[in-house]
Design a protein around this motif. Structure first.
Motif, PDB file in Angstrom:
ATOM      1  N   PRO A 154      56.223  -4.977 -11.526  1.00 26.07           N
ATOM      2  CA  PRO A 154      55.053  -4.131 -11.817  1.00 26.07           C
ATOM      3  C   PRO A 154      55.263  -2.669 -11.454  1.00 26.07           C
ATOM      4  CG  PRO A 154      54.357  -6.193 -10.812  1.00 26.07           C
ATOM      5  CD  PRO A 154      55.854  -6.169 -10.734  1.00 26.07           C
ATOM      6  N   THR A 155      55.995  -2.404 -10.373  1.00 29.37           N
ATOM      7  CA  THR A 155      56.224  -1.009  -9.987  1.00 29.37           C
ATOM      8  C   THR A 155      57.085  -0.306 -11.026  1.00 29.37           C
ATOM      9  OG1 THR A 155      55.994  -1.488  -7.641  1.00 29.37           O
ATOM     10  CG2 THR A 155      57.221   0.488  -8.210  1.00 29.37           C
ATOM     11  N   ALA A 156      58.133  -0.977 -11.477  1.00 28.47           N
ATOM     12  CA  ALA A 156      58.994  -0.373 -12.497  1.00 28.47           C
ATOM     13  C   ALA A 156      58.197  -0.121 -13.778  1.00 28.47           C
ATOM     14  CB  ALA A 156      60.172  -1.299 -12.782  1.00 28.47           C
ATOM     15  N   LEU A 157      57.390  -1.089 -14.163  1.00 31.95           N
ATOM     16  CA  LEU A 157      56.594  -0.932 -15.392  1.00 31.95           C
ATOM     17  C   LEU A 157      55.594   0.210 -15.272  1.00 31.95           C
ATOM     18  CD1 LEU A 157      55.973  -4.704 -16.290  1.00 31.95           C
ATOM     19  CD2 LEU A 157      57.489  -3.086 -17.460  1.00 31.95           C
ATOM     20  N   ARG A 158      55.012   0.347 -14.060  1.00 28.11           N
ATOM     21  CA  ARG A 158      54.040   1.420 -13.851  1.00 28.11           C
ATOM     22  C   ARG A 158      54.715   2.788 -14.006  1.00 28.11           C
ATOM     23  NH1 ARG A 158      52.570   0.560  -8.774  1.00 28.11           N
ATOM     24  NH2 ARG A 158      51.514  -1.320  -9.439  1.00 28.11           N
ATOM     25  N   ALA A 159      55.909   2.908 -13.412  1.00 30.98           N
ATOM     26  CA  ALA A 159      56.635   4.188 -13.510  1.00 30.98           C
ATOM     27  C   ALA A 159      56.993   4.492 -14.961  1.00 30.98           C
ATOM     28  CB  ALA A 159      57.893   4.138 -12.649  1.00 30.98           C
ATOM     29  N   THR A 217      65.643   0.462   1.850  1.00 30.80           N
ATOM     30  CA  THR A 217      66.225  -0.313   0.746  1.00 30.80           C
ATOM     31  C   THR A 217      66.019  -1.810   0.962  1.00 30.80           C
ATOM     32  OG1 THR A 217      67.867   1.422   0.377  1.00 30.80           O
ATOM     33  CG2 THR A 217      68.337  -0.726  -0.582  1.00 30.80           C
ATOM     34  N   LEU A 218      66.219  -2.272   2.184  1.00 24.21           N
ATOM     35  CA  LEU A 218      66.061  -3.706   2.446  1.00 24.21           C
ATOM     36  C   LEU A 218      64.600  -4.133   2.252  1.00 24.21           C
ATOM     37  CD1 LEU A 218      68.386  -4.170   5.565  1.00 24.21           C
ATOM     38  CD2 LEU A 218      68.937  -4.432   3.139  1.00 24.21           C
ATOM     39  N   ALA A 219      63.671  -3.325   2.756  1.00 25.57           N
ATOM     40  CA  ALA A 219      62.252  -3.676   2.597  1.00 25.57           C
ATOM     41  C   ALA A 219      61.832  -3.570   1.132  1.00 25.57           C
ATOM     42  CB  ALA A 219      61.386  -2.758   3.467  1.00 25.57           C
ATOM     43  N   GLY A 220      62.309  -2.520   0.456  1.00 25.86           N
ATOM     44  CA  GLY A 220      61.952  -2.333  -0.949  1.00 25.86           C
ATOM     45  C   GLY A 220      62.496  -3.445  -1.828  1.00 25.86           C
ATOM     46  N   ASN A 221      63.733  -3.837  -1.573  1.00 22.04           N
ATOM     47  CA  ASN A 221      64.331  -4.923  -2.364  1.00 22.04           C
ATOM     48  C   ASN A 221      63.598  -6.240  -2.133  1.00 22.04           C
ATOM     49  OD1 ASN A 221      67.924  -4.010  -2.328  1.00 22.04           O
ATOM     50  ND2 ASN A 221      66.174  -3.024  -3.282  1.00 22.04           N
ATOM     51  N   ALA A 222      63.054  -6.431  -0.937  1.00 25.04           N
ATOM     52  CA  ALA A 222      62.347  -7.685  -0.644  1.00 25.04           C
ATOM     53  C   ALA A 222      61.089  -7.831  -1.493  1.00 25.04           C
ATOM     54  CB  ALA A 222      61.998  -7.753   0.841  1.00 25.04           C
ATOM     55  N   ARG A 223      60.604  -6.724  -2.052  1.00 29.38           N
ATOM     56  CA  ARG A 223      59.406  -6.818  -2.908  1.00 29.38           C
ATOM     57  C   ARG A 223      59.673  -7.598  -4.185  1.00 29.38           C
ATOM     58  NH1 ARG A 223      55.305  -1.862  -2.825  1.00 29.38           N
ATOM     59  NH2 ARG A 223      55.988  -1.686  -4.976  1.00 29.38           N
ATOM     60  N   ARG A 224      60.953  -7.764  -4.526  1.00 30.91           N
ATOM     61  CA  ARG A 224      61.250  -8.615  -5.688  1.00 30.91           C
ATOM     62  C   ARG A 224      60.686 -10.009  -5.461  1.00 30.91           C
ATOM     63  NH1 ARG A 224      67.145  -7.989  -7.296  1.00 30.91           N
ATOM     64  NH2 ARG A 224      66.285  -5.997  -7.920  1.00 30.91           N
ATOM     65  N   HIS A 225      60.711 -10.458  -4.207  1.00 34.38           N
ATOM     66  CA  HIS A 225      60.167 -11.779  -3.882  1.00 34.38           C
ATOM     67  C   HIS A 225      58.686 -11.686  -3.478  1.00 34.38           C
ATOM     68  CE1 HIS A 225      59.961 -15.844  -2.196  1.00 34.38           C
ATOM     69  NE2 HIS A 225      59.273 -15.278  -1.216  1.00 34.38           N
ATOM     70  N   PHE A 226      58.365 -10.726  -2.613  1.00 34.30           N
ATOM     71  CA  PHE A 226      57.015 -10.690  -2.033  1.00 34.30           C
ATOM     72  C   PHE A 226      55.992  -9.990  -2.932  1.00 34.30           C
ATOM     73  CE2 PHE A 226      59.820 -11.202   1.636  1.00 34.30           C
ATOM     74  CZ  PHE A 226      59.215 -12.277   2.271  1.00 34.30           C
ATOM     75  N   GLY A 227      56.492  -9.202  -3.885  1.00 35.33           N
ATOM     76  CA  GLY A 227      55.583  -8.552  -4.828  1.00 35.33           C
ATOM     77  C   GLY A 227      55.089  -7.196  -4.358  1.00 35.33           C
ATOM     78  N   GLU A 228      54.434  -6.498  -5.291  1.00 37.76           N
ATOM     79  CA  GLU A 228      54.013  -5.116  -5.016  1.00 37.76           C
ATOM     80  C   GLU A 228      52.908  -5.021  -3.980  1.00 37.76           C
ATOM     81  OE1 GLU A 228      52.062  -3.118  -8.253  1.00 37.76           O
ATOM     82  OE2 GLU A 228      51.290  -4.978  -9.057  1.00 37.76           O
ATOM     83  N   ARG A 229      52.256  -6.154  -3.708  1.00 34.32           N
ATOM     84  CA  ARG A 229      51.179  -6.085  -2.716  1.00 34.32           C
ATOM     85  C   ARG A 229      51.718  -6.090  -1.290  1.00 34.32           C
ATOM     86  NH1 ARG A 229      46.852 -10.359  -4.133  1.00 34.32           N
ATOM     87  NH2 ARG A 229      45.666  -9.270  -2.519  1.00 34.32           N
ATOM     88  N   MET A 230      53.041  -6.178  -1.155  1.00 28.37           N
ATOM     89  CA  MET A 230      53.665  -5.884   0.146  1.00 28.37           C
ATOM     90  C   MET A 230      53.983  -4.386   0.126  1.00 28.37           C
ATOM     91  SD  MET A 230      57.066  -7.392   2.030  1.00 28.37           S
ATOM     92  CE  MET A 230      58.256  -6.097   1.760  1.00 28.37           C
ATOM     93  N   GLU A 231      53.062  -3.612   0.654  1.00 28.35           N
ATOM     94  CA  GLU A 231      53.228  -2.161   0.615  1.00 28.35           C
ATOM     95  C   GLU A 231      54.123  -1.718   1.762  1.00 28.35           C
ATOM     96  OE1 GLU A 231      49.278  -0.535   0.581  1.00 28.35           O
ATOM     97  OE2 GLU A 231      48.692  -1.863  -1.059  1.00 28.35           O
TER      98      GLU A 231
END
Lengths: 154, 122
Positions: free
Chosen positions: B89-94, A97-111
């Motif tokens: 983008p992830t939410a939109l993709r889903a 959850t913490l890593a996933g929520n951080a994607r709000r800032h870092f974006g989807e390219r932080m896999e």
């Protein structure tokens, strides 16, 4: 070596405080954040969960917490199954959850990966590099550590 | 309304299952719980649900791909994505793949119940 800026560290401190406020209505307090330049002063507790980071970034996000804290979190969630498996599952879900929520800032390219978990610390050589940021978190009477060790891929 | 819960976390699956006992979700009946997308598709083929809560980051097969395959097989299936992945983008993709709603983890009890109600609203 972690090359995060101060505002990027704040993303993680905000995320961890939001997590506890949202789930338990009781905020967690960030006691401090420091760069573990020795690589040897990162506190590890009874259960540890880690997410590997790839894509635009590389490294890991690791959370470690004492058994009593995780049990207390499960109580707050009205969860009655406090088995060893569920305690490990909970620390893994927290890391996710913490890593996933951080994607709000870092974006989807932080896999981010699915979590790996362990009772105690993770085996030596699992994701850890030389100079992670360590964020110490207090919730209720407990302390936990959030270790952020990510950097941009060149 | 037959519900399939898909999440690699046992604690999250148990929590969602418990919350479906809320009187506002009286019409919901749990028919299965899956730990990853592959297991979910297998259950889906054997007993198609009307409603699915779908995690995204899972081993073997992720939630976006799983959503796409479920919608291809049953276009009227209702899918609520429940995920920590908080970038737009992830939410939109889903949603583009056929999900009807997206709920970010961590969620409160009330947020989950409300999100399921909204997805089920005709």
């Amino acid at each position: 070596m972690s090359d995060l800026r101060e505002e990027e560290i704040k993303v993680f401190t905000d995320t961890v405080t939001h997590y506890f406020t949202q789930l338990t209505s009781e905020a967690a307090a960030v006691r401090g954040a420091y760069l573990d330049s020795s690589g040897e002063s990162t506190p590890m507790y009874d259960f540890t969960g880690q997410i590997s980071v790839s894509g635009l970034f590389r490294g890991s996000v690791t959370v470690s917490a004492p058994r009593a804290m995780i049990r207390h979190l499960l109580v707050a969630l009205h969860e009655t199954d406090h088995s060893e498996d569920n305690l490990r599952d909970t620390i893994g879900e927290l890391a996710n959850t913490l890593a996933g929520n951080a994607r709000r800032h870092f974006g989807e390219r932080m896999e981010i990966s699915v979590p790996i978990t362990a009772a105690g610390a993770l085996p030596a050589g699992t994701g850890g590099r030389e100079r992670p940021y360590v964020i110490m978190v207090n919730w209720k009477t407990y302390s936990a550590s959030l270790v952020v060790d990510i950097e941009k891929n060149d | 309304m037959k519900l399939l819960i898909v999440d690699d976390s046992n604690v999250i699956r148990q929590r969602i299952a418990r919350l479906t006992a809320d009187p506002r979700l009286a019409e919901v009946e749990i028919i299965g719980q899956a730990r990853n997308g592959a297991e979910a598709l297998d259950m889906f083929a054997r007993k198609p649900p009307d409603l699915v809560t779908m995690d995204l980051t899972m081993p073997e097969l992720g939630g976006v791909e799983c959503t796409e395959q479920m919608v291809a097989k049953k276009p009227d299936v209702l899918i609520l994505v429940v995920s920590a992945l908080s970038d737009k983008p992830t939410a939109l993709r889903a949603l583009k793949k056929g999900a009807q709603g997206f709920l970010y983890k961590p969620f409160t009890d009330d947020q989950l119940v409300t999100a399921l109600q909204e997805v089920m609203r005709p």
